[in-house]
Structure formats: structure tokens, C-alpha cells
Enzyme design. Structure first.
Site, PDB file in Angstrom:
ATOM      1  N   GLU A   1      -2.650 -12.215   3.549  1.00  0.00           N
ATOM      2  CA  GLU A   1      -2.872 -11.540   4.827  1.00  0.00           C
ATOM      3  C   GLU A   1      -4.186 -10.756   4.752  1.00  0.00           C
ATOM      4  OE1 GLU A   1      -0.425  -8.112   5.852  1.00  0.00           O
ATOM      5  OE2 GLU A   1      -0.200  -8.915   7.872  1.00  0.00           O
TER       6      GLU A   1
ATOM      7  N   CYS B   1       0.090  -7.721  12.826  1.00  0.00           N
ATOM      8  CA  CYS B   1       0.949  -8.374  11.819  1.00  0.00           C
ATOM      9  C   CYS B   1       1.246  -9.812  12.195  1.00  0.00           C
ATOM     10  CB  CYS B   1       2.238  -7.587  11.669  1.00  0.00           C
ATOM     11  SG  CYS B   1       3.037  -7.304  13.240  1.00  0.00           S
TER      12      CYS B   1
ATOM     13  N   GLU C   1       9.751  -4.324   8.498  1.00  0.00           N
ATOM     14  CA  GLU C   1       8.864  -5.160   9.331  1.00  0.00           C
ATOM     15  C   GLU C   1       7.574  -5.291   8.553  1.00  0.00           C
ATOM     16  OE1 GLU C   1       9.554  -6.585  12.188  1.00  0.00           O
ATOM     17  OE2 GLU C   1      11.527  -5.675  12.477  1.00  0.00           O
TER      18      GLU C   1
ATOM     19  N   GLY D   1       5.072  -2.088   7.599  1.00  0.00           N
ATOM     20  CA  GLY D   1       3.859  -2.021   6.784  1.00  0.00           C
ATOM     21  C   GLY D   1       3.729  -3.268   5.933  1.00  0.00           C
TER      22      GLY D   1
ATOM     23  N   GLY E   1       6.824  -2.584   1.270  1.00  0.00           N
ATOM     24  CA  GLY E   1       8.205  -2.863   1.693  1.00  0.00           C
ATOM     25  C   GLY E   1       9.105  -3.132   0.491  1.00  0.00           C
TER      26      GLY E   1
ATOM     27  N   LYS F   1       7.206   9.401   9.491  1.00  0.00           N
ATOM     28  CA  LYS F   1       6.022   9.549   8.646  1.00  0.00           C
ATOM     29  C   LYS F   1       5.030   8.448   9.036  1.00  0.00           C
ATOM     30  CE  LYS F   1       3.859   8.135   5.323  1.00  0.00           C
ATOM     31  NZ  LYS F   1       2.439   8.298   5.615  1.00  0.00           N
TER      32      LYS F   1
ATOM     33  N   GLU G   1       4.119  -5.557   0.116  1.00  0.00           N
ATOM     34  CA  GLU G   1       4.150  -4.900  -1.200  1.00  0.00           C
ATOM     35  C   GLU G   1       4.857  -3.534  -1.127  1.00  0.00           C
ATOM     36  OE1 GLU G   1       0.212  -4.221  -2.503  1.00  0.00           O
ATOM     37  OE2 GLU G   1       0.841  -3.473  -4.462  1.00  0.00           O
TER      38      GLU G   1
HETATM   39  P1  NAD Z   1       1.077   0.073   4.286  1.00  0.00           P
HETATM   40  O1  NAD Z   1       2.193  -0.691   3.693  1.00  0.00           O
HETATM   41  O2  NAD Z   1      -0.079   0.391   3.419  1.00  0.00           O
HETATM   42  O3  NAD Z   1       1.578   1.471   4.859  1.00  0.00           O
HETATM   43  C1  NAD Z   1       2.600   1.562   5.818  1.00  0.00           C
HETATM   44  C2  NAD Z   1       3.217   2.951   5.767  1.00  0.00           C
HETATM   45  O4  NAD Z   1       3.841   3.131   4.497  1.00  0.00           O
HETATM   46  C3  NAD Z   1       2.210   4.098   5.887  1.00  0.00           C
HETATM   47  O5  NAD Z   1       2.801   5.151   6.604  1.00  0.00           O
HETATM   48  C4  NAD Z   1       1.984   4.508   4.445  1.00  0.00           C
HETATM   49  O6  NAD Z   1       1.573   5.842   4.308  1.00  0.00           O
HETATM   50  C5  NAD Z   1       3.378   4.308   3.869  1.00  0.00           C
HETATM   51  N1  NAD Z   1       3.435   4.076   2.415  1.00  0.00           N
HETATM   52  C6  NAD Z   1       2.447   3.650   1.587  1.00  0.00           C
HETATM   53  N2  NAD Z   1       2.905   3.571   0.320  1.00  0.00           N
HETATM   54  C7  NAD Z   1       4.206   3.934   0.348  1.00  0.00           C
HETATM   55  C8  NAD Z   1       5.245   4.031  -0.625  1.00  0.00           C
HETATM   56  N3  NAD Z   1       5.032   3.732  -1.913  1.00  0.00           N
HETATM   57  N4  NAD Z   1       6.476   4.426  -0.236  1.00  0.00           N
HETATM   58  C9  NAD Z   1       6.732   4.705   1.061  1.00  0.00           C
HETATM   59  N5  NAD Z   1       5.793   4.639   2.029  1.00  0.00           N
HETATM   60  C10 NAD Z   1       4.550   4.250   1.678  1.00  0.00           C
HETATM   61  O7  NAD Z   1       0.637  -0.741   5.578  1.00  0.00           O
HETATM   62  P2  NAD Z   1      -0.575  -0.418   6.564  1.00  0.00           P
HETATM   63  O8  NAD Z   1      -1.831  -0.746   5.842  1.00  0.00           O
HETATM   64  O9  NAD Z   1      -0.399   0.920   7.175  1.00  0.00           O
HETATM   65  O10 NAD Z   1      -0.313  -1.495   7.726  1.00  0.00           O
HETATM   66  C11 NAD Z   1      -0.682  -2.817   7.638  1.00  0.00           C
HETATM   67  C12 NAD Z   1       0.491  -3.684   7.256  1.00  0.00           C
HETATM   68  O11 NAD Z   1       1.569  -3.475   8.168  1.00  0.00           O
HETATM   69  C13 NAD Z   1       0.182  -5.159   7.348  1.00  0.00           C
HETATM   70  O12 NAD Z   1       0.718  -5.826   6.232  1.00  0.00           O
HETATM   71  C14 NAD Z   1       0.901  -5.596   8.614  1.00  0.00           C
HETATM   72  O13 NAD Z   1       1.233  -6.964   8.650  1.00  0.00           O
HETATM   73  C15 NAD Z   1       2.102  -4.723   8.594  1.00  0.00           C
HETATM   74  N6  NAD Z   1       2.689  -4.601   9.926  1.00  0.00           N
HETATM   75  C16 NAD Z   1       3.842  -5.282  10.203  1.00  0.00           C
HETATM   76  C17 NAD Z   1       4.395  -5.226  11.477  1.00  0.00           C
HETATM   77  C18 NAD Z   1       5.644  -5.975  11.814  1.00  0.00           C
HETATM   78  O14 NAD Z   1       6.180  -5.746  12.889  1.00  0.00           O
HETATM   79  N7  NAD Z   1       6.138  -6.865  10.976  1.00  0.00           N
HETATM   80  C19 NAD Z   1       3.764  -4.460  12.459  1.00  0.00           C
HETATM   81  C20 NAD Z   1       2.596  -3.783  12.146  1.00  0.00           C
HETATM   82  C21 NAD Z   1       2.057  -3.859  10.871  1.00  0.00           C
END
Ligand code: NAD
Length: 496
Positions: free
Chosen positions: A390, A290, A256, A234, A239, A181, A237
Site C-alpha cells: 500500500e 484506504c 479497518e 489505520g 492493527g 484518540k 501493521e
Molecule cells: P497508522 O496505523 O499509522 O495510525 C492509525 C492510528 O493508530 C493513529 O491514531 C496512530 O496514532 C495510532 N497508532 C500508531 N501506532 C499505534 C500503536 N502501536 N498502538 C495503538 N495505536 C497506534 O495509520 P495512518 O498512517 O494514520 O493511516 C493510514 C492507514 O490507515 C492506511 O493503511 C489506510 O489504508 C488505513 N485506513 C483504513 C481505512 C479503512 O476503512 N479500512 C480507512 C482509512 C485509513
């Protein structure tokens, strides 16, 4: 550009629309053009995808039971097909996300290498074997690695193709059946990747793609009792909510998450090198990284020189249509741009000094896009939101330190622990300081280079588990010990 046809989901070996027939547009953030309509999955579609993956793993078992040499060959064919489609995939990520084309091309190269790396790894099965004597007489013990089962892979928008591949390649190498997803903001390259999966003949149900909002379908995947593992990249929060949702059937969880990483620069560092790497640390991919080095900590005696040179270099950054390869493209969406601009405003309100940038960039053709200038703040304190939270954009804070210990304390004064770097010409100090930084990915005299061979992941609120390397494969494996009695017969345990 002509809008592409409706982007569909791939479930149980077929391309399907969401059960409610709804779609939403995906927008080019450089100019607000609609690139494509994307079908929106529903909870019913999630159920279908989970059922397909479950059937594929537990009933038909074609992918799971395939010998590792043949499975590895599939991954190599996927890599070859990605290579053939390199330009298309790069252009899709460039237009959908906003990253400069050359960065999108580099992402595709990394994706190719990632599939090849895990193809190689799975072709060389490993495990441990021991002769043991534990009071029961001589025994032989060995371990085998098995796939976890049905894995839900939930990915962010900042590296649309690559973040998906970092999960797909090892989870498939291990023999799992998967449901991807991707973030609703950027799905185009992932749809293309699933066309490749179809083309190479991945067994029915082994790879599934669902599209739609994370809050409903992402959460449903994390909660589903038939999903054995959820691997998420992602925000911290989300996570946390994934962890809670996964508790029902005690799923395996890989997280992650976000970061606020320190980039520590000592006065004896090579100034030009430190400035160039710091630019890569914060302005690569528009700062939507990230591991971004978003907190520069510089030794007080070097501060003025360092900031002057960083400002000069940041002001020289070119901004524009990402297809024309500027240094920076637009931020991913209007909402994200507004969030980044509001952080900048909070920095100003809280008393930091704006050295450069700080505003939207609207020159010429960029007027319709979501561009933000590279932004540097000095006179920052640990209490400021721009130092603590962040931002995920081209915004860096600069703070100063006087001693090595102060630098370490400041570096660790964060709830995150994803990455960090140290710049110095003193080798012993570099090793001393880097060992003290509580983060999973660290660099000495460079920032951001990433390798398929080396584990990637965070301490503290930056996550659980590791991607890449052999650890990245093990995340998607269960490890079983098998103990063999070499002296069958009466044990004598209950003699007394
Ligand atoms: P996000 O947490 O908003 O979304 C990530 C994914 O989760 C998306 O596919 C989204 O649709 C899904 N999602 C949203 N709400 C959800 C829920 N309640 N339950 C399950 N899935 C849900 O993050 P983003 O805005 O897409 O990405 C940016 C974030 O990702 C930043 O915090 C960044 O640091 C982090 N990130 C971390 C790494 C790493 O390797 N540590 C790599 C890339 C990005």
C-alpha cells in the site's frame, strides 16, 4: 494564518493539558506553517480518560441508561451543530490534512448524515423474538442489544473528522462511553467536534478525547483492562499490534485496515467512464484513501487507448493550495511524501515504466509544500513492491490480462481485501467477476461512492468487522438472548 491556541484534550468533561505539560506543533502541509500547538497526552492521561469513561458507563450511567429517543435527540443536535460549523470544520481538515476544500466540505456533509443516520437507527430499536419448544416445553425467547461498555476509538489522518465520526456516531448511539484518540498528524477538527459535544451537553465522562503518539497512548488504550472494546482504523501493521494488545482482557476488536485494491477494466467498458472513475479511484484525496483503486488491471486489447487517455487526464490535474480548490493538495507530512517518493523510485528501480508524474511538485507557492504529481506506472509485475504494498499516495500501477479468469486471479493476488471494481458493459460478467473478488467493498462501473447505509470493511488483512449501516451499530453492541419459560413448574429432567 495566526497560530491557534493550544489544543487540549477533553477528559471527564474538562479541557486539560497533558500531565507532563508537553506539546507539539501541527503543520499545514501546503506551506509548513504552524497551525497550532497540540498538547501531548501521557499514560497517566490515558488512565484518567479510561477511569472517566468507566465511571460514566458503570456508575453514573447517564448516557447508557438514557432512553433511545432522547439519546437519538442528542445525536441529532450534534449533527445540527456540525452543520452550523461546517465551514470551520472543513477549513480545519483542509489546512491540517491538505485535502482540497470541496472534499473537506463533502466530508463534513458525510459526518452530519452519519450522526443523523445513527440517530434514526437507534430510535427504531430492533431485535428478534421467537416462540420455541426445545424439549422443556413452550418457551419464549427474545434478544436485546446492549452497549459494550468503554470503547477506545483510534483513528487515522486521511479523513480526520470523518473517520472519527464513523466510530463516534454508532458507538454513542449504542450507549457506550468512549475515548477517541485521533492521529497526531491531524487533530484540529476532532478538537472542534468535542467542543460541540460539550456544547450539546454530553454527560460527563461519556466522551473523552486524548491526544498524542499512537505507539504509547494508542497502545495503552488497546492494552487497558478497563477498556471493553477497541475500534481501530489505520495500517495493517498497527492493527496487528492492536489485536495482540487487546488479547489481555479479550476485548472486542474492530479493525479497518489497509488495502491494495484492484480496478478491473474490460475492453467492452465505456472508455471515458472507466477513465474518469479510475481517476477518482486513485487521485481522490491525493490517493490517501484506504479503498483506493491503486492496481488497474486492464484487458490487453484496451491497454494502449486506456493508458493514453488516463495519462492525458492525469496530466490535466491541477495541484495547489487546497484552500483554493485544486484537484489535488499536498500529502499529509514530509515523512509521508518521502515514503511515497521512495515507492516511486522502487518502481523505477524494479523496471516498471513511468508514464507520467513520479516527482515532487514544487511550482510557485507549492515549493514549500509536500506535493507529489499524479503518477502512473505500466509494465508492472506482481512481484514489484509498487504492486504489492500500500503506497497511500497518488500512484497507480497498470497491468494487463487476457481472460476473465486471469483478471480474477490477478485481482485476488494480494494479502489485502478491502475494495475492488469492475468496468464492463456485460452485466452478467460484471456480476460474475465482482462475486469472485475477495473484498468487502466493491463497485460496478464506478469507483469509491460510499453510503452510510451500506457496510464498510475488509476481507483478509484489510480488517475485521464492518462500519456504517446497521452492522456498524452492532459492532458496538453486545447481543443478549433472554429465554422465558411459559410453563413454570416441575420439569421432570431427573425423574429416572
Ligand atoms: P497508522 O496505523 O499509522 O495510525 C492509525 C492510528 O493508530 C493513529 O491514531 C496512530 O496514532 C495510532 N497508532 C500508531 N501506532 C499505534 C500503536 N502501536 N498502538 C495503538 N495505536 C497506534 O495509520 P495512518 O498512517 O494514520 O493511516 C493510514 C492507514 O490507515 C492506511 O493503511 C489506510 O489504508 C488505513 N485506513 C483504513 C481505512 C479503512 O476503512 N479500512 C480507512 C482509512 C485509513
Amino acid at each position: 494564518m495566526k497560530a491557534m491556541e493550544l489544543q487540549k484534550m477533553y477528559i471527564d468533561g474538562s479541557w486539560v493539558e497533558g500531565s507532563e505539560g508537553k506539546s507539539r506543533p501541527t503543520i499545514n502541509p501546503a506551506n509548513q506553517e504552524v497551525l497550532a500547538e497540540v498538547t501531548q497526552g501521557t499514560l497517566e492521561d490515558v488512565k484518567k480518560a479510561v477511569a472517566a469513561a468507566k465511571r460514566s458507563f458503570y456508575v453514573t450511567r447517564e448516557w447508557r441508561d438514557m432512553d433511545s429517543q432522547t439519546r437519538g435527540d442528542f445525536l441529532l443536535r450534534i449533527a445540527d451543530e456540525i452543520e452550523k460549523e461546517k465551514e470551520t470544520l472543513a477549513r480545519l481538515d483542509c489546512m491540517d490534512h491538505g485535502k482540497p476544500l470541496r472534499e473537506a466540505e463533502a466530508d463534513v456533509d458525510d459526518a452530519i448524515h452519519n450522526f443523523r443516520y445513527y440517530a434514526g437507527l437507534i430510535k427504531a430499536p430492533y431485535g428478534g423474538a421467537y416462540d420455541v419448544n426445545e424439549g422443556f416445553g413452550k418457551m419464549h425467547s427474545y434478544t436485546v442489544h446492549e452497549p459494550v461498555g468503554v470503547c477506545a476509538l483510534i483513528t487515522p489522518w486521511n479523513y480526520p473528522l470523518l473517520m472519527a465520526v464513523w466510530k463516534l456516531a454508532p458507538s454513542l448511539a449504542a450507549g457506550n462511553s468512549v475515548i477517541l484518540k485521533p492521529s497526531s498528524n491531524c487533530v484540529l477538527s476532532c478538537v472542534k467536534l468535542f467542543e460541540i459535544f460539550e456544547r450539546v451537553g454530553m454527560p460527563k465522562g461519556s466522551v473523552n478525547l486524548v491526544l498524542g503518539p499512537g505507539s504509547s497512548i494508542g497502545n495503552a488504550l488497546a492494552e487497558d483492562p478497563d477498556v471493553d472494546m477497541v475500534a481501530f482504523t489505520g495500517s495493517t501493521e498497527v492493527g496487528q499490534s492492536i489485536m495482540r494488545a487487546a488479547a489481555g482482557n479479550v476485548k472486542k476488536v474492530g479493525l479497518e485496515l489497509g488495502g491494495k485494491s484492484p480496478n478491473v477494466i474490460f475492453a467492452d467498458a465505456d472508455l471515458e467512464g472507466a477513465v474518469e472513475w479510475s481517476m477518482i479511484g486513485i487521485f481522490l484525496n491525493q490517493g490517501e484513501v484506504c479503498s483506493a483503486g491503486s492496481r488497474i488491471l486492464v484487458e490487453e486489447s484496451l491497454k494502449d487507448k486506456f493508458v493514453a487517455r488516463l495519462k492525458e487526464r492525469a496530466n490535466a490535474i491541477t495541484i495547489g493550495n487546497p484552500m483554493e480548490n485544486p484537484d489535488m493538495g499536498p500529502l499529509v507530512t514530509k515523512e509521508h511524501m518521502e515514503k511515497v517518493l521512495s515507492y516511486i523510485q522502487s518502481g523505477i528501480d524494479e523496471g516498471a515504466t513511468l508514464v507520467c508524474g513520479g516527482t515532487r511538485y514544487t511550482e510557485g507557492e507549492c515549493a514549500k509544500g509536500y506535493f507529489v504529481r499524479p503518477t502512473i506506472f505500466t509494465d508492472c509485475t506482481d512481484e514489484m513492491r509498487i504492486v504489492n504494498e500500500e503506497i497511500f499516495g497518488p500512484v497507480v500501477t497498470v497491468q494487463t490480462f487476457k481472460t476473465e479468469q486471469e483478471a480474477i486471479d490477478m485481482a485476488n493476488n494480494t494479502e489485502y481485501g478491502l475494495a475492488g471494481a469492475v468496468f464492463t458493459s456485460d452485466g452478467s460478467r460484471a456480476l460474475r467477476v465482482i462475486k469472485e473478488i475477495r473484498a468487502g467493498i466493491t463497485w460496478i462501473n464506478c469507483y469509491n461512492p460510499t453510503f452510510n447505509e451500506a457496510p464498510w470493511g475488509g476481507y483478509k488483512k484489510s480488517g475485521i468487522g464492518r462500519e456504517l449501516g446497521i452492522h456498524g451499530l452492532e459492532e458496538y453492541q453486545e447481543i443478549k438472548q433472554i429465554n422465558i419459560n411459559l410453563n413454570p413448574g416441575i420439569v421432570g429432567w431427573y425423574e429416572h
